[in-house]
Enzyme design. Structure first.
Site, mmCIF file in Angstrom:
data_model
loop_
_atom_site.group_PDB
_atom_site.id
_atom_site.type_symbol
_atom_site.label_atom_id
_atom_site.label_comp_id
_atom_site.label_asym_id
_atom_site.label_seq_id
_atom_site.Cartn_x
_atom_site.Cartn_y
_atom_site.Cartn_z
ATOM 1 N N GLU A 103 0.844 -1.207 0.000
ATOM 2 C CA GLU A 103 0.000 0.000 0.000
ATOM 3 C C GLU A 103 0.871 1.247 0.000
ATOM 4 O O GLU A 103 1.950 1.259 0.593
ATOM 5 C CB GLU A 103 -0.866 0.028 1.262
ATOM 6 C CG GLU A 103 -2.262 -0.523 1.087
ATOM 7 C CD GLU A 103 -3.170 0.386 0.265
ATOM 8 O OE1 GLU A 103 -2.677 1.220 -0.514
ATOM 9 O OE2 GLU A 103 -4.382 0.236 0.386
ATOM 10 N N ASP A 104 0.384 2.304 -0.616
ATOM 11 C CA ASP A 104 1.080 3.576 -0.522
ATOM 12 C C ASP A 104 0.841 4.220 0.831
ATOM 13 O O ASP A 104 1.740 4.803 1.425
ATOM 14 C CB ASP A 104 0.661 4.517 -1.669
ATOM 15 C CG ASP A 104 -0.852 4.665 -1.781
ATOM 16 O OD1 ASP A 104 -1.587 3.851 -1.198
ATOM 17 O OD2 ASP A 104 -1.309 5.602 -2.459
ATOM 18 N N ASP A 107 -4.514 5.270 6.033
ATOM 19 C CA ASP A 107 -5.074 6.522 6.555
ATOM 20 C C ASP A 107 -6.174 6.152 7.555
ATOM 21 O O ASP A 107 -5.901 5.942 8.736
ATOM 22 C CB ASP A 107 -5.583 7.340 5.362
ATOM 23 C CG ASP A 107 -5.976 8.755 5.728
ATOM 24 O OD1 ASP A 107 -6.393 8.986 6.857
ATOM 25 O OD2 ASP A 107 -5.903 9.652 4.865
ATOM 26 N N PHE A 156 -3.152 15.989 4.094
ATOM 27 C CA PHE A 156 -3.357 15.309 2.818
ATOM 28 C C PHE A 156 -2.086 15.416 1.991
ATOM 29 O O PHE A 156 -1.557 16.502 1.774
ATOM 30 C CB PHE A 156 -4.541 15.911 2.062
ATOM 31 C CG PHE A 156 -5.003 15.018 0.947
ATOM 32 C CD1 PHE A 156 -5.834 13.936 1.204
ATOM 33 C CD2 PHE A 156 -4.570 15.231 -0.358
ATOM 34 C CE1 PHE A 156 -6.236 13.091 0.180
ATOM 35 C CE2 PHE A 156 -4.971 14.383 -1.384
ATOM 36 C CZ PHE A 156 -5.803 13.317 -1.112
ATOM 37 N N ARG A 169 0.464 12.132 -9.093
ATOM 38 C CA ARG A 169 1.028 10.802 -8.815
ATOM 39 C C ARG A 169 2.474 10.713 -9.277
ATOM 40 O O ARG A 169 3.262 9.939 -8.741
ATOM 41 C CB ARG A 169 0.232 9.714 -9.554
ATOM 42 C CG ARG A 169 -1.194 9.522 -9.067
ATOM 43 C CD ARG A 169 -1.759 8.229 -9.638
ATOM 44 N NE ARG A 169 -3.213 8.141 -9.585
ATOM 45 C CZ ARG A 169 -3.920 7.712 -8.542
ATOM 46 N NH1 ARG A 169 -3.321 7.342 -7.439
ATOM 47 N NH2 ARG A 169 -5.234 7.639 -8.599
HETATM 48 C C1 PRP Z 1 -5.956 5.451 -1.269
HETATM 49 C C2 PRP Z 1 -4.662 4.720 -1.013
HETATM 50 C C3 PRP Z 1 -5.061 3.548 -0.187
HETATM 51 C C4 PRP Z 1 -6.271 4.059 0.564
HETATM 52 C C5 PRP Z 1 -5.890 4.364 1.979
HETATM 53 O O1 PRP Z 1 -6.599 4.917 -2.367
HETATM 54 O O2 PRP Z 1 -4.038 4.359 -2.210
HETATM 55 O O3 PRP Z 1 -5.412 2.435 -0.990
HETATM 56 O O4 PRP Z 1 -6.700 5.243 -0.100
HETATM 57 O O5 PRP Z 1 -6.903 5.007 2.667
HETATM 58 P P1 PRP Z 1 -7.671 4.431 3.929
HETATM 59 O O6 PRP Z 1 -6.657 3.909 4.896
HETATM 60 O O7 PRP Z 1 -8.404 5.641 4.462
HETATM 61 O O8 PRP Z 1 -8.618 3.371 3.464
HETATM 62 P P2 PRP Z 1 -7.730 5.726 -3.211
HETATM 63 O O9 PRP Z 1 -9.082 5.258 -2.802
HETATM 64 O O10 PRP Z 1 -7.461 7.190 -3.103
HETATM 65 O O11 PRP Z 1 -7.469 5.221 -4.674
HETATM 66 P P3 PRP Z 1 -6.147 5.366 -5.562
HETATM 67 O O12 PRP Z 1 -5.086 4.478 -4.912
HETATM 68 O O13 PRP Z 1 -6.555 4.887 -6.898
HETATM 69 O O14 PRP Z 1 -5.708 6.807 -5.557
HETATM 70 C C1 7HP Z 2 -5.752 8.399 0.741
HETATM 71 C C2 7HP Z 2 -4.959 9.410 0.259
HETATM 72 N N1 7HP Z 2 -4.621 9.765 -1.000
HETATM 73 C C3 7HP Z 2 -3.786 10.814 -1.123
HETATM 74 N N2 7HP Z 2 -3.307 11.494 -0.064
HETATM 75 C C4 7HP Z 2 -3.631 11.160 1.193
HETATM 76 O O1 7HP Z 2 -3.155 11.860 2.237
HETATM 77 C C5 7HP Z 2 -4.491 10.075 1.378
HETATM 78 N N3 7HP Z 2 -4.999 9.488 2.483
HETATM 79 N N4 7HP Z 2 -5.745 8.469 2.069
#
Ligand code: PRP
Ligand code: 7HP
Length: 179
Positions: A103-104, A107, A156, A169
């Site tokens: 995961e990136d 949150d 954010f 990105r």
């Molecule tokens: C983002 C991120 C994680 C998730 C984390 O995805 O890449 O998968 O949110 O957030 P959380 O802990 O609050 O669930 P997003 O839904 O923005 O999709 P993306 O990866 O395509 O940008």
């Molecule tokens: C999802 C997400 N995407 C971009 N920036 C953040 O800080 C985020 N939190 N959760």
């Protein structure tokens, strides 16, 4: 001026490229020390993890399979909708595999919590998790990735795969976005 340049007034660098690259190498060593030198099935969560995944799998070395899950819960904005939607399933079975969910960011924790259970349902030998970023100030479910790159404040962020409305990105660093 391009909306993604260093000159963008809405972004401030939080983690520079060199620190990210160094930490990715360390994470790969930690993960190999834990899982060993056998095959790892890395499962990148799209789209946000694609750059981290690309760097991490090269740093891991050894036998690595790459799978992806298409998932979204932010739907373009800065707040989780709370609903995790799988738009693209794994291409291959993971039964008996040692899996690493990549995961990136964690949150609210809703996505990782959901996906961990989802993967466990496919009967892997093990599931470990890695997140480049951890934002603990915003948790809605109690979950921590097994391996974390950086713990960040409740702001954010964009870059290195993370977006706002599909932009940013491609930044090589992590930046705080302030409208
Ligand atoms: C983002 C991120 C994680 C998730 C984390 O995805 O890449 O998968 O949110 O957030 P959380 O802990 O609050 O669930 P997003 O839904 O923005 O999709 P993306 O990866 O395509 O940008
Ligand atoms: C999802 C997400 N995407 C971009 N920036 C953040 O800080 C985020 N939190 N959760």
């Amino acid at each position: 001026m391009s909306a993604i340049s260093h000159g963008d007034p809405n972004i401030r660098v939080l983690i520079p490229e060199e620190r990210i690259q160094a930490r990715v190498q360390e994470l790969a060593s930690e993960i190999r020390a834990e899982i060993g030198h056998g095959p790892i099935t890395c499962i990148g969560v799209l789209k946000g993890s694609f750059i981290f995944m690309a760097d991490l799998v090269r740093a891991l070395g050894g036998p690595v399979r790459c799978e992806f899950l298409g998932v979204s819960s932010y739907h373009g904005g800065t707040r989780s909708t709370g609903v995790v939607r799988i738009s693209e399933d794994l291409r291959h079975p993971i039964e008996g595999h040692h899996c690493l969910l990549v995961e990136d960011i964690v949150d609210t924790g809703l996505t990782m919590d959901y996906l961990r259970h989802f993967l466990e349902g496919r009967k892997p030998a093990s599931v470990r998790t890695v997140a480049l970023l951890d934002k603990p100030g915003h948790r809605e479910v109690e979950i921590t990735a097994d391996h974390v790159g950086f713990t960040i404040p409740d702001e954010f962020v964009v870059g290195y795969g993370l977006d706002l409305g599909e932009l940013y990105r491609n930044l090589p660093f992590i930046a705080v976005y302030t409208p």
